[in-house]
Design an enzyme around this catalytic site. Structure first.
Site, PDB file in Angstrom:
ATOM      1  N   GLU A 184      11.455  38.281  22.928  1.00 34.87           N
ATOM      2  CA  GLU A 184      12.869  37.955  23.116  1.00 34.87           C
ATOM      3  C   GLU A 184      13.405  36.969  22.222  1.00 34.87           C
ATOM      4  O   GLU A 184      14.483  36.894  21.753  1.00 34.87           O
ATOM      5  CB  GLU A 184      13.193  37.487  24.689  1.00 34.87           C
ATOM      6  CG  GLU A 184      13.503  38.665  25.507  1.00 34.87           C
ATOM      7  CD  GLU A 184      14.781  39.398  25.247  1.00 34.87           C
ATOM      8  OE1 GLU A 184      14.540  40.718  25.276  1.00 34.87           O
ATOM      9  OE2 GLU A 184      15.736  38.839  25.164  1.00 34.87           O
TER      10      GLU A 184
ATOM     11  N   SER B  20       7.709  34.955  24.053  1.00 35.81           N
ATOM     12  CA  SER B  20       8.295  36.257  24.317  1.00 35.81           C
ATOM     13  C   SER B  20       8.755  36.715  23.169  1.00 35.81           C
ATOM     14  O   SER B  20       9.271  36.023  22.066  1.00 35.81           O
ATOM     15  CB  SER B  20       9.376  36.207  25.454  1.00 35.81           C
ATOM     16  OG  SER B  20      10.020  37.403  25.170  1.00 35.81           O
TER      17      SER B  20
ATOM     18  N   TYR C  58      17.400  32.489  28.364  1.00 31.23           N
ATOM     19  CA  TYR C  58      16.052  32.851  28.423  1.00 31.23           C
ATOM     20  C   TYR C  58      15.159  32.425  27.123  1.00 31.23           C
ATOM     21  O   TYR C  58      14.412  31.725  27.147  1.00 31.23           O
ATOM     22  CB  TYR C  58      15.988  34.200  29.063  1.00 31.23           C
ATOM     23  CG  TYR C  58      14.408  34.494  29.050  1.00 31.23           C
ATOM     24  CD1 TYR C  58      13.464  34.036  29.914  1.00 31.23           C
ATOM     25  CD2 TYR C  58      13.852  35.374  28.164  1.00 31.23           C
ATOM     26  CE1 TYR C  58      12.329  34.620  30.007  1.00 31.23           C
ATOM     27  CE2 TYR C  58      12.551  35.761  28.072  1.00 31.23           C
ATOM     28  CZ  TYR C  58      11.687  35.374  28.932  1.00 31.23           C
ATOM     29  OH  TYR C  58      10.338  35.747  28.984  1.00 31.23           O
TER      30      TYR C  58
HETATM   31  P1  NAP Z   1       7.152  37.375  36.573  1.00 29.36           P
HETATM   32  O1  NAP Z   1       6.485  38.556  37.326  1.00 29.36           O
HETATM   33  O2  NAP Z   1       8.646  37.344  36.632  1.00 29.36           O
HETATM   34  O3  NAP Z   1       6.665  36.256  37.102  1.00 29.36           O
HETATM   35  C1  NAP Z   1       7.009  34.787  36.825  1.00 29.36           C
HETATM   36  C2  NAP Z   1       6.201  33.951  37.812  1.00 29.36           C
HETATM   37  O4  NAP Z   1       6.838  32.540  37.437  1.00 29.36           O
HETATM   38  C3  NAP Z   1       6.294  34.221  39.141  1.00 29.36           C
HETATM   39  O5  NAP Z   1       4.978  33.783  39.869  1.00 29.36           O
HETATM   40  C4  NAP Z   1       7.131  33.167  39.652  1.00 29.36           C
HETATM   41  O6  NAP Z   1       6.925  32.959  41.170  1.00 29.36           O
HETATM   42  C5  NAP Z   1       6.861  31.949  38.948  1.00 29.36           C
HETATM   43  N1  NAP Z   1       8.169  31.022  38.699  1.00 29.36           N
HETATM   44  C6  NAP Z   1       9.449  31.185  38.766  1.00 29.36           C
HETATM   45  N2  NAP Z   1       9.972  30.195  38.743  1.00 29.36           N
HETATM   46  C7  NAP Z   1       9.096  29.242  38.774  1.00 29.36           C
HETATM   47  C8  NAP Z   1       9.423  27.882  38.576  1.00 29.36           C
HETATM   48  N3  NAP Z   1      10.336  27.213  38.580  1.00 29.36           N
HETATM   49  N4  NAP Z   1       8.065  26.816  38.814  1.00 29.36           N
HETATM   50  C9  NAP Z   1       6.974  27.559  38.934  1.00 29.36           C
HETATM   51  N5  NAP Z   1       6.650  28.860  39.176  1.00 29.36           N
HETATM   52  C10 NAP Z   1       7.885  29.791  38.723  1.00 29.36           C
HETATM   53  O7  NAP Z   1       7.047  37.453  35.082  1.00 29.36           O
HETATM   54  P2  NAP Z   1       5.880  38.056  34.362  1.00 29.36           P
HETATM   55  O8  NAP Z   1       6.063  39.448  33.789  1.00 29.36           O
HETATM   56  O9  NAP Z   1       4.305  38.063  35.026  1.00 29.36           O
HETATM   57  O10 NAP Z   1       5.525  37.430  33.037  1.00 29.36           O
HETATM   58  C11 NAP Z   1       4.769  36.125  32.870  1.00 29.36           C
HETATM   59  C12 NAP Z   1       5.268  35.056  31.852  1.00 29.36           C
HETATM   60  O11 NAP Z   1       5.402  35.901  30.620  1.00 29.36           O
HETATM   61  C13 NAP Z   1       6.569  34.459  32.054  1.00 29.36           C
HETATM   62  O12 NAP Z   1       6.699  33.282  31.595  1.00 29.36           O
HETATM   63  C14 NAP Z   1       7.508  35.688  31.043  1.00 29.36           C
HETATM   64  O13 NAP Z   1       8.842  34.931  30.725  1.00 29.36           O
HETATM   65  C15 NAP Z   1       6.549  35.855  29.798  1.00 29.36           C
HETATM   66  N6  NAP Z   1       6.660  37.007  29.333  1.00 29.36           N
HETATM   67  C16 NAP Z   1       6.788  38.313  29.741  1.00 29.36           C
HETATM   68  C17 NAP Z   1       6.649  39.391  29.369  1.00 29.36           C
HETATM   69  C18 NAP Z   1       6.551  40.714  29.943  1.00 29.36           C
HETATM   70  O14 NAP Z   1       6.945  41.737  29.237  1.00 29.36           O
HETATM   71  N7  NAP Z   1       6.307  40.809  31.176  1.00 29.36           N
HETATM   72  C19 NAP Z   1       6.772  39.560  28.105  1.00 29.36           C
HETATM   73  C20 NAP Z   1       6.937  38.059  27.323  1.00 29.36           C
HETATM   74  C21 NAP Z   1       6.889  37.067  27.964  1.00 29.36           C
HETATM   75  P3  NAP Z   1       7.663  33.550  42.300  1.00 29.36           P
HETATM   76  O15 NAP Z   1       6.721  34.856  42.569  1.00 29.36           O
HETATM   77  O16 NAP Z   1       7.732  32.839  43.550  1.00 29.36           O
HETATM   78  O17 NAP Z   1       8.936  34.030  41.790  1.00 29.36           O
HETATM   79  N1  GDD Z   2      16.619  45.041  33.979  1.00 24.57           N
HETATM   80  C1  GDD Z   2      17.561  45.968  33.597  1.00 24.57           C
HETATM   81  N2  GDD Z   2      18.180  46.748  34.561  1.00 24.57           N
HETATM   82  N3  GDD Z   2      17.578  46.507  32.335  1.00 24.57           N
HETATM   83  C2  GDD Z   2      18.311  47.554  31.737  1.00 24.57           C
HETATM   84  C3  GDD Z   2      18.986  48.236  32.700  1.00 24.57           C
HETATM   85  C4  GDD Z   2      18.821  47.863  34.112  1.00 24.57           C
HETATM   86  O1  GDD Z   2      19.551  48.310  35.038  1.00 24.57           O
HETATM   87  N4  GDD Z   2      19.551  49.172  32.184  1.00 24.57           N
HETATM   88  C5  GDD Z   2      19.384  49.037  30.988  1.00 24.57           C
HETATM   89  N5  GDD Z   2      18.574  48.046  30.778  1.00 24.57           N
HETATM   90  C6  GDD Z   2      17.990  47.516  29.501  1.00 24.57           C
HETATM   91  C7  GDD Z   2      18.440  46.064  29.203  1.00 24.57           C
HETATM   92  O2  GDD Z   2      19.707  46.059  28.634  1.00 24.57           O
HETATM   93  C8  GDD Z   2      17.187  45.871  28.079  1.00 24.57           C
HETATM   94  O3  GDD Z   2      17.913  46.414  26.614  1.00 24.57           O
HETATM   95  C9  GDD Z   2      16.176  46.660  28.195  1.00 24.57           C
HETATM   96  O4  GDD Z   2      16.777  47.836  29.441  1.00 24.57           O
HETATM   97  C10 GDD Z   2      14.858  46.041  28.957  1.00 24.57           C
HETATM   98  O5  GDD Z   2      15.300  45.178  29.764  1.00 24.57           O
HETATM   99  P1  GDD Z   2      14.358  44.649  30.962  1.00 24.57           P
HETATM  100  O6  GDD Z   2      13.435  45.542  31.466  1.00 24.57           O
HETATM  101  O7  GDD Z   2      14.947  43.607  32.000  1.00 24.57           O
HETATM  102  O8  GDD Z   2      13.385  43.689  30.157  1.00 24.57           O
HETATM  103  P2  GDD Z   2      13.754  42.620  28.815  1.00 24.57           P
HETATM  104  O9  GDD Z   2      13.341  43.217  27.603  1.00 24.57           O
HETATM  105  O10 GDD Z   2      15.317  42.281  28.907  1.00 24.57           O
HETATM  106  O11 GDD Z   2      12.922  41.345  29.063  1.00 24.57           O
HETATM  107  C11 GDD Z   2      11.543  41.574  29.435  1.00 24.57           C
HETATM  108  O12 GDD Z   2      10.587  41.583  28.249  1.00 24.57           O
HETATM  109  C12 GDD Z   2      10.579  40.228  27.604  1.00 24.57           C
HETATM  110  C13 GDD Z   2       9.758  40.475  26.340  1.00 24.57           C
HETATM  111  O13 GDD Z   2      10.400  41.177  25.145  1.00 24.57           O
HETATM  112  C14 GDD Z   2      11.232  40.401  30.454  1.00 24.57           C
HETATM  113  O14 GDD Z   2       9.895  40.678  30.991  1.00 24.57           O
HETATM  114  C15 GDD Z   2      10.919  38.900  29.634  1.00 24.57           C
HETATM  115  O15 GDD Z   2      10.825  38.059  30.511  1.00 24.57           O
HETATM  116  C16 GDD Z   2      10.281  39.094  28.483  1.00 24.57           C
HETATM  117  O16 GDD Z   2      10.118  38.049  27.825  1.00 24.57           O
END
Ligand code: NAP
Ligand code: GDD
Length: 356
Positions: free
Chosen positions: A139, A137, A161
């Site tokens: 992050e 990520s 995280y």
């Molecule tokens: P998501 O929608 O939150 O999905 C997370 C998945 O992980 C869900 O299927 C969840 O199951 C499963 N999970 C949670 N805890 C688990 C555990 N203990 N054992 C097995 N499975 C578990 O996340 P996503 O956005 O698809 O992201 C996919 C991956 O990419 C994650 O690893 C995330 O950290 C990473 N990532 C995401 C982003 C982004 O912007 N989306 C960016 C960079 C990296 P349930 O449905 O049962 O909760």
């Molecule tokens: N969730 C959330 N809810 N975020 C908020 C809110 C709120 O009400 N208000 C402001 N934010 C701001 C957060 O403080 C952060 O700076 C930004 O919106 C994005 O928050 P999220 O959408 O929760 O995503 P993230 O950037 O923290 O994390 C996501 O992206 C990562 C990759 O950079 C997640 O998908 C992570 O799993 C992933 O790794």
């Protein structure tokens, strides 16, 4: 006759897991997903692909398991005999990781280690190569040390995280170098879609826009509006994961758009798409602030573009529009949604709860 390509996906019920499953099925893979046992259904995002496993047409199979349960991960690996594993499972909400740090680190950090150990033993015992993708990520860049961030930018994680993702990243590299595993880290910047979890900021906004238009919600409470993110479209990003595992050699890649926008920019586009002014609806709630914030993310996708031939297909305004349109469709308002009926179907959940 060519052999069936078999993949395992952890986190198959999540946003990326559902798009990756669709993509792999379209490439004639047999897909095995690991799902958690829950007291209510958690398969909304993949139900449209599911066929009764007794049918000869079945290509998607589900197995109960958890990244905190190494024995089951090993058993599934032995049974399924995959050629590729995509480790997408994680407690992926950054704010929640401050509330539940131990569980987050267990699933994200130790979970990756458990899976790598299982792959290492399986590969050494059978001599069969299993390619491994780790969902890293942006992050991990946290308090950024360079702009834009690339594969060589040092990490500075700012949440439980992100610390766990850095651990998983380096373990993946260590297993590649120590045991000759074909293991890749994708360093993916934020990617969104109509299937995005409802408590991430983009989907929280687009869902609120639709519910405000439908008269179901009056206010939208948010935290820090000044943070900047590099937001792309999830459907594009899962292709990059697959491309990494199709290369001759394992490596690590940043996947990003190369653009950054603030939460305010997102609000502006989302509300103006339905001719509303966001300032009339958005209110501040300190509950959504984080103890430490990641202020600015902007990725450099040059390596992915050059080596993988990867390119995004949707720009920032296009992403905001397709998400707002899908959420409008979910509340019964048509606004020319171009994103295909499957997205509407999977995110048309009736829950009005906004627990975040
Ligand atoms: P998501 O929608 O939150 O999905 C997370 C998945 O992980 C869900 O299927 C969840 O199951 C499963 N999970 C949670 N805890 C688990 C555990 N203990 N054992 C097995 N499975 C578990 O996340 P996503 O956005 O698809 O992201 C996919 C991956 O990419 C994650 O690893 C995330 O950290 C990473 N990532 C995401 C982003 C982004 O912007 N989306 C960016 C960079 C990296 P349930 O449905 O049962 O909760
Ligand atoms: N969730 C959330 N809810 N975020 C908020 C809110 C709120 O009400 N208000 C402001 N934010 C701001 C957060 O403080 C952060 O700076 C930004 O919106 C994005 O928050 P999220 O959408 O929760 O995503 P993230 O950037 O923290 O994390 C996501 O992206 C990562 C990759 O950079 C997640 O998908 C992570 O799993 C992933 O790794």
């Amino acid at each position: 006759m060519s052999q069936t390509k078999i993949a395992i996906i952890t986190g198959i019920t999540g946003q990326d897991g559902s798009y990756l499953s669709e993509f792999l099925l379209s490439q004639n893979y047999e897909v095995h997903g690991i799902i958690r046992r829950t007291s209510t259904f958690n398969t909304d995002r993949i139900d449209h692909m599911y066929v009764d496993p007794h049918s000869p047409d079945a290509k998607l199979f589900l197995h109960y398991g958890d990244l905190t349960d190494g024995t089951t991960l090993r058993r599934i690996l032995e049974e399924v005999k995959p050629i590729e594993i995509y480790n997408l499972g994680s407690q992926s909400h950054v704010r929640v990781s401050f509330d539940s740090p131990e569980y987050t680190v267990d699933s994200v950090g130790m979970g990756t280690l458990r899976l790598l150990e299982a792959v290492r033993d399986y590969q050494q015992r059978t001599g069969i190569e299993v390619k491994f993708y780790q969902a890293g990520s942006s992050e991990m860049f946290g308090k950024v040390q360079a702009v834009p961030q690339s594969e060589t930018t040092p990490f500075y994680p700012r949440s439980p995280y992100a610390c766990a993702k850095v651990y998983a990243h380096w373990q993946t590299i260590n297993y590649r170098e120590s045991y000759d595993l074909f293991a890749c880290n994708g360093i993916l910047f934020n990617h969104e879609s109509p299937r995005r979890g409802e408590t991430f900021v983009t989907r929280k906004i687009t869902r609120a826009v639709a519910r405000i238009v439908a008269g179901q919600q009056k206010k939208l409470f948010l935290g820090n509006l000044d943070a900047k993110r590099d937001w792309g479209y999830a459907k594009d990003y899962v292709k990059a994961m697959w491309l990494m595992l199709q290369q001759d050699r394992p490596d690590d890649y940043v996947v990003a758009t190369g653009e950054t926008h603030s939460i305010k920019d997102f609000l502006e586009l989302a509300f103006s798409h339905v001719n509303l002014d966001w300032q009339d609806y958005v209110a501040f709630d300190e509950r959504y602030l984080r103890p430490t914030e990641v202020d600015l993310l902007i990725g450099d996708p040059a390596k992915s573009e050059e080596k993988l031939g990867w390119k995004r297909s949707v720009d920032f305004p296009g992403l905001v529009q397709l998400m707002v349109n899908a959420d409008l469709a979910a509340v019964g308002i048509s606004n020319g949604n171009q994103d295909g009926s499957e997205d509407f179907a999977v995110m048309n959940r009736s829950s009005a709860a906004t627990v975040d």
